[in-house]
Design a protein around this motif. Structure first.
Motif, PDB file in Angstrom:
ATOM      1  N   SER A 306       0.831  -1.208   0.000  1.00 35.21           N
ATOM      2  CA  SER A 306       0.000   0.000   0.000  1.00 35.21           C
ATOM      3  C   SER A 306       0.863   1.255   0.000  1.00 35.21           C
ATOM      4  O   SER A 306       0.523   2.253  -0.645  1.00 35.21           O
ATOM      5  CB  SER A 306      -0.927   0.018   1.215  1.00 35.21           C
ATOM      6  OG  SER A 306      -1.807  -1.075   1.174  1.00 35.21           O
ATOM      7  N   VAL A 309       1.883   1.752  -3.511  1.00 33.05           N
ATOM      8  CA  VAL A 309       0.760   2.184  -4.350  1.00 33.05           C
ATOM      9  C   VAL A 309       0.389   3.631  -4.046  1.00 33.05           C
ATOM     10  O   VAL A 309       0.186   4.439  -4.955  1.00 33.05           O
ATOM     11  CB  VAL A 309      -0.448   1.246  -4.142  1.00 33.05           C
ATOM     12  CG1 VAL A 309      -1.713   1.841  -4.746  1.00 33.05           C
ATOM     13  CG2 VAL A 309      -0.162  -0.123  -4.751  1.00 33.05           C
ATOM     14  N   LEU A 310       0.298   3.984  -2.761  1.00 34.29           N
ATOM     15  CA  LEU A 310      -0.057   5.354  -2.403  1.00 34.29           C
ATOM     16  C   LEU A 310       1.014   6.337  -2.873  1.00 34.29           C
ATOM     17  O   LEU A 310       0.722   7.461  -3.258  1.00 34.29           O
ATOM     18  CB  LEU A 310      -0.237   5.466  -0.882  1.00 34.29           C
ATOM     19  CG  LEU A 310      -1.551   4.890  -0.351  1.00 34.29           C
ATOM     20  CD1 LEU A 310      -1.466   4.647   1.149  1.00 34.29           C
ATOM     21  CD2 LEU A 310      -2.715   5.818  -0.682  1.00 34.29           C
ATOM     22  N   ASP A 313       0.937   5.647  -7.226  1.00 30.09           N
ATOM     23  CA  ASP A 313      -0.315   5.547  -7.972  1.00 30.09           C
ATOM     24  C   ASP A 313      -0.108   4.843  -9.312  1.00 30.09           C
ATOM     25  O   ASP A 313      -0.334   5.426 -10.381  1.00 30.09           O
ATOM     26  CB  ASP A 313      -0.928   6.945  -8.188  1.00 30.09           C
ATOM     27  CG  ASP A 313      -2.314   6.873  -8.828  1.00 30.09           C
ATOM     28  OD1 ASP A 313      -2.999   5.859  -8.628  1.00 30.09           O
ATOM     29  OD2 ASP A 313      -2.686   7.822  -9.539  1.00 30.09           O
ATOM     30  N   LEU A 338      -5.469  -3.986   0.121  1.00 29.28           N
ATOM     31  CA  LEU A 338      -5.104  -2.783  -0.624  1.00 29.28           C
ATOM     32  C   LEU A 338      -6.285  -1.814  -0.666  1.00 29.28           C
ATOM     33  O   LEU A 338      -6.119  -0.603  -0.524  1.00 29.28           O
ATOM     34  CB  LEU A 338      -4.648  -3.130  -2.051  1.00 29.28           C
ATOM     35  CG  LEU A 338      -3.276  -3.790  -2.179  1.00 29.28           C
ATOM     36  CD1 LEU A 338      -2.939  -4.018  -3.655  1.00 29.28           C
ATOM     37  CD2 LEU A 338      -2.170  -2.947  -1.554  1.00 29.28           C
ATOM     38  N   GLU A 339      -7.484  -2.384  -0.846  1.00 29.23           N
ATOM     39  CA  GLU A 339      -8.668  -1.519  -0.873  1.00 29.23           C
ATOM     40  C   GLU A 339      -8.891  -0.827   0.465  1.00 29.23           C
ATOM     41  O   GLU A 339      -9.419   0.276   0.519  1.00 29.23           O
ATOM     42  CB  GLU A 339      -9.910  -2.332  -1.274  1.00 29.23           C
ATOM     43  CG  GLU A 339     -10.094  -2.306  -2.778  1.00 29.23           C
ATOM     44  CD  GLU A 339     -11.053  -3.359  -3.292  1.00 29.23           C
ATOM     45  OE1 GLU A 339     -11.777  -3.972  -2.480  1.00 29.23           O
ATOM     46  OE2 GLU A 339     -11.052  -3.570  -4.516  1.00 29.23           O
ATOM     47  N   TRP A 341      -6.500   0.259   2.493  1.00 31.48           N
ATOM     48  CA  TRP A 341      -5.513   1.313   2.770  1.00 31.48           C
ATOM     49  C   TRP A 341      -5.359   2.346   1.654  1.00 31.48           C
ATOM     50  O   TRP A 341      -4.983   3.474   1.909  1.00 31.48           O
ATOM     51  CB  TRP A 341      -4.135   0.697   3.046  1.00 31.48           C
ATOM     52  CG  TRP A 341      -4.062  -0.232   4.209  1.00 31.48           C
ATOM     53  CD1 TRP A 341      -3.617  -1.523   4.189  1.00 31.48           C
ATOM     54  CD2 TRP A 341      -4.424   0.036   5.570  1.00 31.48           C
ATOM     55  NE1 TRP A 341      -3.685  -2.074   5.435  1.00 31.48           N
ATOM     56  CE2 TRP A 341      -4.177  -1.138   6.312  1.00 31.48           C
ATOM     57  CE3 TRP A 341      -4.951   1.149   6.235  1.00 31.48           C
ATOM     58  CZ2 TRP A 341      -4.424  -1.232   7.677  1.00 31.48           C
ATOM     59  CZ3 TRP A 341      -5.194   1.060   7.594  1.00 31.48           C
ATOM     60  CH2 TRP A 341      -4.945  -0.116   8.302  1.00 31.48           C
ATOM     61  N   CYS A 342      -5.585   1.922   0.412  1.00 32.78           N
ATOM     62  CA  CYS A 342      -5.249   2.814  -0.709  1.00 32.78           C
ATOM     63  C   CYS A 342      -6.424   3.706  -1.081  1.00 32.78           C
ATOM     64  O   CYS A 342      -7.581   3.317  -0.938  1.00 32.78           O
ATOM     65  CB  CYS A 342      -4.816   2.005  -1.928  1.00 32.78           C
ATOM     66  SG  CYS A 342      -3.325   1.057  -1.601  1.00 32.78           S
ATOM     67  N   THR A 345      -7.361   1.766  -5.663  1.00 25.95           N
ATOM     68  CA  THR A 345      -6.715   0.459  -5.797  1.00 25.95           C
ATOM     69  C   THR A 345      -6.455   0.181  -7.269  1.00 25.95           C
ATOM     70  O   THR A 345      -7.384   0.186  -8.070  1.00 25.95           O
ATOM     71  CB  THR A 345      -7.598  -0.648  -5.200  1.00 25.95           C
ATOM     72  OG1 THR A 345      -7.959  -0.271  -3.873  1.00 25.95           O
ATOM     73  CG2 THR A 345      -6.841  -1.961  -5.152  1.00 25.95           C
TER      74      THR A 345
ATOM     75  N   LEU B 249      -1.722   6.254   4.703  1.00 20.13           N
ATOM     76  CA  LEU B 249      -1.453   4.961   5.348  1.00 20.13           C
ATOM     77  C   LEU B 249      -1.075   5.197   6.822  1.00 20.13           C
ATOM     78  O   LEU B 249      -0.065   5.826   7.102  1.00 20.13           O
ATOM     79  CB  LEU B 249      -0.300   4.260   4.627  1.00 20.13           C
ATOM     80  CG  LEU B 249      -0.002   2.816   5.028  1.00 20.13           C
ATOM     81  CD1 LEU B 249      -1.120   1.899   4.540  1.00 20.13           C
ATOM     82  CD2 LEU B 249       1.335   2.374   4.432  1.00 20.13           C
TER      83      LEU B 249
END
Lengths: 380, 380
Positions: A306, A309-310, A313, A338-339, A341-342, A345, B249
């Motif tokens: 995450s 990803v954060l 992106d 992931l859904e 925290w992000c 997603t 996060l």
């Protein structure tokens, strides 16, 4: 396209023209000089000039005319992917894998040598030698190495620009190994060494499930956890080639993640190789303890994932590594985490490679070397 | 440089020639046609042709010959940065700041309107209108807006491609605001809206302390904590423009970081604005409780910052935002924390902007719009 420079450097101009012709001739269809001229924007005379030179070097090949053509058919040309060979080597924890490919990256020969995880520096380097020699012999007998234009080598750990392993946590005695020098003894041409997660990411955008994406996070989920990043279509290395190492941060959860699998295994001892696989098999069969262990593993994995990803992106997250074979019990829980925290997603895909992804990435790096050398006008 | 295409698109060729001339003419020294021809690689005739066209459009200006030149001096030309204006607007928590610059990004006029942090959507939008109108009036009376070629707008929160704020945690009623439409009512030309951390990062590489670096993590440390990323010399936006949001996060520590400062303040109540500043002042004066609060704040800040550094391996971390004015009590502890977690600690620099960095980044984005429009051959 700007016009011809008034007093430009003509040999440089010829090189660039040659690169343009080579680029266009790498498609699936052979092209006539007229077609090459049209596609490159070069004059007919320049195209002929360049093609003659490239034929002489063996980089371009004339293709036999289609039978039955009426009248005298125009000559057709294509890139001669057989002009040289590439070598890609994956120095892994349990195996060495070497691929010999043509200049399009099509695999022609491969060799594999098993090596125990606990093997020390000397034993592993001997296995690297054996595996490369095996692959080269398959590729052309004793002189098989002579046709290799460039070599890519993948290894765990952080690698410097000369091919030395600066730091490796997972293999014993591996930090400080000069892997570049080791391989240069065996093959001519450029040898470049790179971290295996980075090369696995490269392979996914080249030949794998990430071909369509420009921003990709590759997640290695296996005995080790790691990441490789593709940003704006290119492998992101970072200022000192230390990118993707978020696992070093305890808060990212990756150091703790495998302990849940270890704990279950220690409570359910049996013999047999590849211990971790057993947890996934048990979880799939409905063992609740194993399911919990996988769940906890995924939760920890997802914290670092995450963070990636954060931060970036990406369009796509690709799951690779040994555990990706257990995608059926792992991917949905990972998506849910992931859904959680992000903010957005991304798509999640599982690598379609068996265990050749890293070696293919090494081939792609070798191909980059050749393309750079051609652009720079040097004979590779 | 490839030669002139056999049957190429001539108007496209002329555009590219024009862009080449404009690019070369943006340096500090005015150039003669001969010099422009040499630098662009265009023939003398093409250069003259393009220069005539650009002079007609007002994008190129003839510079008066140096006095005392012997003989008939050659005419010299330079980019006419006065041909148009750019507008950069920072819609902040406490203020709106608008900059009017020339096409080189030199600030000609500025306007500032204070706005309370608790202001709702309507009040803040009215302040945006007031601030822009003030700046345009300063720039040229009633018709001041007519000369604006492009506008960049910075705001907190995540922004979509049309200029709508998709999500804002820090400002009341701000999610969903169509800031692009609001500003388009007031100015001609393209209006682009972007997240303020991203634009602050852009400003640092353009005019700030990160000019020399290609991979930069910009850290906003203030009432809010945020990040903007420069990767390979370009602002990294991500697939859906949601990059840099690692603060979402919990494990990154940024949500918890300011609570340490809050706690100290609640135990040491006084009146006065800008509460957080008081903690840093007390820490600097030797108050041990305040020092501990700053230390704890920095520890939490460093977790997310380390995640960014380990992920990207940047050359440089730039600290900006309100707390960067307290760099003397903050930067050394932050460096120590980064050294604790990161495999390689990058350089750390403190932003040299007062509070105009974000607005300058908005100007840079407006300039990007103009340069793209010129490259695309459109009159901006």
């Amino acid at each position: 396209m700007p016009e011809e420079p008034a007093g430009g450097d003509l040999s440089r101009l010829r090189q660039l023209n040659a690169v343009a012709v080579l680029r266009e001739s790498r498609g699936t269809q052979p092209l006539t000089l007229t077609e090459l001229s049209k596609r490159t924007g070069l004059s007919r005379a320049s195209t002929e000039d360049v093609a003659r030179d490239l034929l002489g070097r063996g980089w371009l090949a004339e293709v036999a005319p289609t039978p039955g053509t009426v009248g005298r058919p125009a000559r057709r040309y294509r890139f001669n992917s057989g002009a040289g060979r590439l070598l890609g080597v994956d120095v892994g924890g349990h195996k060495i894998l070497a691929l010999v490919t043509d200049l399009d990256g099509e695999v022609l020969h491969q060799a594999r040598v098993e090596v125990p995880a606990e093997a020390g520096r000397r034993e592993r380097l001997a296995a690297v030698d054996r595996c490369i020699t095996k692959a080269l012999t398959a590729a052309g007998g004793e002189g098989g190495g002579a046709s290799i234009w460039a070599t890519g080598v993948a290894t765990t750990g952080l690698v410097d620009g000369t091919g030395k392993v600066m730091l490796s946590d997972s293999l014993p005695e591996w930090s400080g190994v000069d892997l570049g020098r080791q391989v240069r003894r065996l093959v001519p041409g450029a040898v470049r060494v790179e971290n295996d997660c980075k090369l696995a990411a490269l392979a996914e955008t080249w030949r794998g499930v990430a071909r369509y994406a420009k921003d990709v996070v590759f997640l290695l989920a296996g005995l080790r956890t790691g990441a490789g990043l593709i940003i704006d279509g290119k492998l992101h290395r970072g200022f000192a080639n230390w990118s993707g190492e978020i696992g070093a941060l305890p808060a990212a959860g990756w150091q703790q993640a495998p302990t849940h699998l270890h704990d279950w295994l220690s409570k359910h001892p049996t013999t047999g190789p590849d211990g971790f696989e057993r947890v996934f098999v048990a979880a799939r069969a409905g063992d609740q303890g194993a399911q919990r262990a996988v769940e906890e593993y995924v939760k920890d994995l997802a914290v670092g994932a995450s963070a990636l990803v954060l931060t970036l992106d990406p369009q796509l997250v690709v799951i690779g590594g040994g555990f990706s074979r257990s995608a059926d019990v792992m991917v949905e829980p990972l998506r849910r985490e992931l859904e959680r925290w992000c903010l957005r997603t991304p798509e999640i895909r599982v690598s379609a490679f068996a265990d050749e992804g890293v070696a293919l990435g090494a081939v792609r790096m070798a191909l980059d070397e050749v393309e750079t050398a051609i652009t720079d006008g040097l004979r590779p």
